[in-house]
Design an enzyme around this catalytic site. Structure first.
Site, PDB file in Angstrom:
ATOM      1  N   THR A  88       0.842  -1.191   0.000  1.00 34.78           N
ATOM      2  CA  THR A  88       0.000   0.000   0.000  1.00 34.78           C
ATOM      3  C   THR A  88       0.882   1.247   0.000  1.00 34.78           C
ATOM      4  O   THR A  88       1.879   1.309   0.718  1.00 34.78           O
ATOM      5  CB  THR A  88      -0.874   0.019   1.269  1.00 34.78           C
ATOM      6  OG1 THR A  88      -1.790  -1.063   1.217  1.00 34.78           O
ATOM      7  CG2 THR A  88      -1.635   1.332   1.388  1.00 34.78           C
ATOM      8  N   ARG A 102     -14.208  -7.157   1.021  1.00 33.58           N
ATOM      9  CA  ARG A 102     -13.295  -6.829   2.112  1.00 33.58           C
ATOM     10  C   ARG A 102     -12.674  -5.456   1.892  1.00 33.58           C
ATOM     11  O   ARG A 102     -12.255  -5.104   0.795  1.00 33.58           O
ATOM     12  CB  ARG A 102     -12.200  -7.879   2.208  1.00 33.58           C
ATOM     13  CG  ARG A 102     -11.181  -7.622   3.342  1.00 33.58           C
ATOM     14  CD  ARG A 102      -9.950  -6.879   2.855  1.00 33.58           C
ATOM     15  NE  ARG A 102      -8.929  -6.732   3.899  1.00 33.58           N
ATOM     16  CZ  ARG A 102      -7.825  -6.019   3.785  1.00 33.58           C
ATOM     17  NH1 ARG A 102      -7.590  -5.359   2.654  1.00 33.58           N
ATOM     18  NH2 ARG A 102      -6.956  -5.946   4.768  1.00 33.58           N
ATOM     19  N   ASP A 141      -7.690  -0.948   6.131  1.00 37.03           N
ATOM     20  CA  ASP A 141      -7.570   0.351   6.786  1.00 37.03           C
ATOM     21  C   ASP A 141      -7.352   1.508   5.825  1.00 37.03           C
ATOM     22  O   ASP A 141      -7.634   2.662   6.160  1.00 37.03           O
ATOM     23  CB  ASP A 141      -6.400   0.323   7.766  1.00 37.03           C
ATOM     24  CG  ASP A 141      -5.061   0.202   7.033  1.00 37.03           C
ATOM     25  OD1 ASP A 141      -4.883  -0.806   6.323  1.00 37.03           O
ATOM     26  OD2 ASP A 141      -4.213   1.104   7.156  1.00 37.03           O
TER      27      ASP A 141
END
Length: 331
Positions: free
Chosen positions: A191, A219, A222
């Site tokens: 990420t 899904r 964060d």
């Protein structure tokens, strides 16, 4: 309705309701502006991102050195990886969920605590740009799934097939032996989260990802959650996360890092404390990854991760770039 118009129209309503209670409850003198941390002019502008995405921070630095603001810097910076087909963890070309669909998540936050996010959006190559449109063109913070996709089309974004042949073939191979069980941190961990301070000392942040590879449909981790994957307080600093999103959500990780800095910890100390709190709640788990990067109002940076190989990339006010291998702690 555009956000600014919405807020302007509602301000006359809320002012009368909120002013009396606030004044009645304030028994202490408000801190003066001199009590707030000041930016160290020698440390800015600065851009910092998770992992060694040198092209991304270089792009952010281009914006900053030309006098651009931190919001444009982080926006354009993370877009570099969204458009990088060789990066299978972000944007176009990202690895799909276990059913073969590429879903993307992103959020962005500016110096005034304005923020926008899109979750589980499909067929749009640059979710960070849609997140910014959510922030600037709507009264909302988050749009999800089909609603986010429809909003993107209304804003002029083009439909794009995000599943590249490489990611498709890897997914087909994964299905042969996987039993549809995502393996944490083996397929996906990169990420990109980015923080920047511009010449005015203003902080912004952005975070974008294709999420955990071969995740269950729907899904979300964060990365697009304000306070978890990203948080900015222009009086204090900003933080962003990488790794297993579920663990960051449970601790409201990025908000925690900023609050620890507010209490006086350095960015490095705050990142270490945030990681250690997650470890303390996961003593029975092994081989998972969590990391944070942070920057405070002075332009000081920090980073910490429990997975070896983690690094972060910075550009500082003299054009210097580095990607120090950060200290880590094995879970």
């Amino acid at each position: 309705m555009k956000r600014r118009k919405f807020l302007k129209n509602s301000s006359t309503i809320t002012a009368g309701i909120l002013s009396a209670p606030i004044l009645a409850s304030c028994n202490e003198t408000a801190p003066s502006k001199t009590d707030k941390p000041e930016t160290d002019k020698e440390n800015i502008p600065i851009a910092i991102c998770t992992w060694d995405f040198g092209n991304a921070t270089a792009k952010a630095w281009e914006v900053l050195k030309e006098g651009g603001n931190s919001l444009d810097a982080v926006h354009q910076g993370v877009m570099v990886e969204e458009n990088n087909l060789d990066n299978q963890t972000v944007g176009n070309g990202g690895r799909p969920d276990r059913d073969g669909n590429v879903t993307l998540d992103a959020c962005i936050m500016d110096k005034d605590a304005n923020c926008g996010a899109v979750l589980a959006i499909e067929n749009i190559a640059n979710p960070i740009s849609v997140a910014r449109k959510v922030m600037e063109e709507t009264p909302h913070v988050m749009l999800v799934g089909k609603g986010a996709e429809q909003f993107a089309y209304e804003q002029g974004f083009k439909k794009t097939d995000l599943l590249t042949e490489k990611s498709k073939q890897e997914w087909l191979e994964w299905k042969k032996t996987s039993k549809y069980k995502p393996i944490i941190n083996i397929e996906n961990h990169d990420t990109i989260g980015m923080l920047a301070i511009d010449k005015n000392g203003d902080i912004s942040g952005a975070c974008t990802t294709s999420g955990m590879a071969y995740k269950m449909a729907g899904r979300v981790g964060d990365s697009p959650i304000i306070g978890a994957g990203l948080f900015v307080d222009n009086e204090v600093g900003g933080a962003t996360a990488t790794g297993v999103g579920e663990e960051v959500v449970r601790t409201v990780g990025s908000f925690l890092i900023v609050e620890l800095m507010r209490q006086g910890k350095s960015p490095q100390e705050a990142c270490e404390e945030g990681v250690k709190r997650i470890i303390a709640k996961n003593k029975d788990k092994q081989d998972f990854q969590i990391g944070f990067i942070a920057v405070n109002k002075k332009g000081e940076t920090g980073a910490y991760c429990i997975h070896p190989g983690f690094s972060y990339r910075t550009y500082t006010n003299d054009g210097h770039t580095n990607n120090p291998a950060n200290s880590y702690l094995k879970a």
